[in-house]
Design a protein around this motif. Structure first.
Motif, short mmCIF file in Angstrom:
data_model
loop_
_atom_site.label_atom_id
_atom_site.label_comp_id
_atom_site.label_asym_id
_atom_site.label_seq_id
_atom_site.Cartn_x
_atom_site.Cartn_y
_atom_site.Cartn_z
N MET A 1 -14.63 -33.94 46.56
CA MET A 1 -15.19 -35.00 45.54
C MET A 1 -16.06 -36.16 46.04
N LYS A 2 -16.50 -36.03 47.28
CA LYS A 2 -17.43 -36.98 48.08
C LYS A 2 -16.56 -38.32 48.25
N LEU A 3 -15.27 -37.85 48.34
CA LEU A 3 -14.52 -39.43 48.62
C LEU A 3 -13.84 -39.31 49.75
N SER B 1 -14.56 -48.21 43.25
CA SER B 1 -15.32 -48.49 41.90
C SER B 1 -14.60 -47.58 40.76
N GLY B 2 -14.84 -48.04 39.45
CA GLY B 2 -14.43 -47.27 38.32
C GLY B 2 -14.62 -45.86 38.22
N GLY B 3 -15.82 -45.29 38.77
CA GLY B 3 -16.31 -43.84 39.06
C GLY B 3 -15.47 -43.39 40.05
N GLU B 4 -15.43 -43.95 41.20
CA GLU B 4 -14.49 -43.48 42.45
C GLU B 4 -12.90 -43.04 41.86
N GLY C 1 -14.57 -42.36 28.78
CA GLY C 1 -14.54 -43.66 28.06
C GLY C 1 -14.67 -44.80 28.69
N SER C 2 -14.08 -45.07 29.86
CA SER C 2 -14.23 -46.16 30.45
C SER C 2 -15.54 -46.66 31.52
N LEU C 3 -16.37 -45.55 31.76
CA LEU C 3 -17.19 -45.49 32.62
C LEU C 3 -18.72 -45.89 32.13
N ASP C 4 -19.40 -46.26 32.97
CA ASP C 4 -20.93 -46.62 32.68
C ASP C 4 -21.72 -45.34 32.69
N THR C 5 -22.89 -45.62 32.33
CA THR C 5 -23.69 -44.29 32.05
C THR C 5 -23.91 -43.24 33.22
N HIS C 6 -24.08 -43.88 34.45
CA HIS C 6 -24.21 -43.02 35.59
C HIS C 6 -23.16 -42.45 35.96
N ASN C 7 -21.94 -42.96 36.10
CA ASN C 7 -20.78 -42.45 36.37
C ASN C 7 -20.19 -41.45 35.46
N LYS C 8 -20.46 -41.98 34.03
CA LYS C 8 -20.14 -40.88 32.92
C LYS C 8 -20.91 -39.36 33.44
N GLU C 9 -22.06 -39.50 33.61
CA GLU C 9 -22.86 -38.15 34.07
C GLU C 9 -22.20 -37.44 35.07
N GLU C 10 -22.10 -38.25 36.14
CA GLU C 10 -21.43 -37.74 37.47
C GLU C 10 -20.14 -37.12 37.25
N LEU C 11 -19.23 -37.49 36.39
CA LEU C 11 -17.89 -36.87 36.01
C LEU C 11 -18.30 -35.87 35.13
N HIS C 12 -18.92 -35.90 34.37
CA HIS C 12 -19.38 -34.63 33.48
C HIS C 12 -19.92 -33.62 34.39
N GLN C 13 -20.70 -33.98 35.14
CA GLN C 13 -21.19 -32.69 36.20
C GLN C 13 -19.98 -32.22 37.00
N LEU C 14 -18.89 -33.08 37.32
CA LEU C 14 -18.02 -32.67 38.23
C LEU C 14 -17.08 -31.48 37.65
N PHE C 15 -16.83 -31.85 36.30
CA PHE C 15 -16.07 -30.79 35.45
C PHE C 15 -16.68 -29.37 35.46
#
Length: 216
Positions: A125-127, A139-142, A166-180
């Motif tokens: 997850m790059k964490l 951060s929220g995305g992390e 639902g609680s993420l900004d646009t950049h973090n949304k896109e990262e999460l969607h790609q992660l799935f």
């Protein structure tokens, strides 16, 4: 992978689900969309064995979970189903890696094995560098990626997500969607995602539209 037959659910006099029939194949990423009150979250909770239908049956991996006793059901849920919620639901007193390890401990995994697996997932997850940080230091995305790692720790067959971005900004949304999609390609999980996010729904393999307790 998942088969729902004749699922109904009422809360008092309000019938929320009105005879749902649905099949989801192994490795599919499916989104469930619809207005508030359509029954999306109730359906997801029944699919995840967090709630029981009034009638109908739920089969996961050819197992009829509707007939299982509570103790066996809890064990099945822990080993077969991962959950991701809109708000990460991380425990604030534990570090990222400790939060990820909790379901593994519930499943009886040894501390050394749980630590190794959690570290591997966080690295994916790059964490890796954030493993020892507590939620208030992320951060929220992390935090949401840690929550996804926690859902993956027991290598479940299916991940159920309720408004995960639902609680993420646009950049973090896109990262999460790609992660799935990366996770599906890497580990072969099935994803069922309740979302209001049209961009995410358009990316999924199939979109299921709900209205007034039925699938349209």
């Amino acid at each position: 992978m998942i088969k729902l037959e004749g699922i109904t659910k009422s809360f008092g006099s309000l019938q929320v689900l009105k005879g749902i029939d649905l099949e989801i194949d192994k490795g599919e990423i499916v989104s469930i969309v619809g207005p508030s009150g359509a029954g999306k979250t109730t359906l997801l909770q029944i699919m995840g064995t967090l709630d029981a239908p009034d009638s109908g049956c739920v089969l996961i991996d050819d197992t009829n979970v509707s007939r299982m006793k509570q103790k066996a059901l809890s064990a099945f849920r822990n080993s077969h189903i991962g959950f991701v919620f809109q708000f990460h639901q991380l425990l604030p007193e534990f570090t990222a890696i400790e939060n990820v390890m909790i379901p593994a401990f519930i499943a009886g995994m040894s501390s050394s094995e749980a630590t190794k697996r959690a570290a591997e997932i966080l690295d994916f997850m790059k964490l890796k560098e954030r493993a020892s940080h507590k939620p208030n230091e992320l951060s929220g995305g992390e935090k949401q990626r840690v929550a996804v790692a926690r859902a993956l720790i027991n290598n479940p067959a299916v991940i159920l997500a309720d408004e995960p971005s639902g609680s993420l900004d646009t950049h973090n949304k896109e990262e999460l969607h790609q992660l799935f999609f990366d996770l599906r390609n890497q580990f072969g999980q099935t994803f069922v995602i309740v979302t209001h996010d049209e961009a995410l729904a358009q990316l999924t393999d199939r979109t299921i539209h709900m209205l007034d307790g039925v699938i349209q």
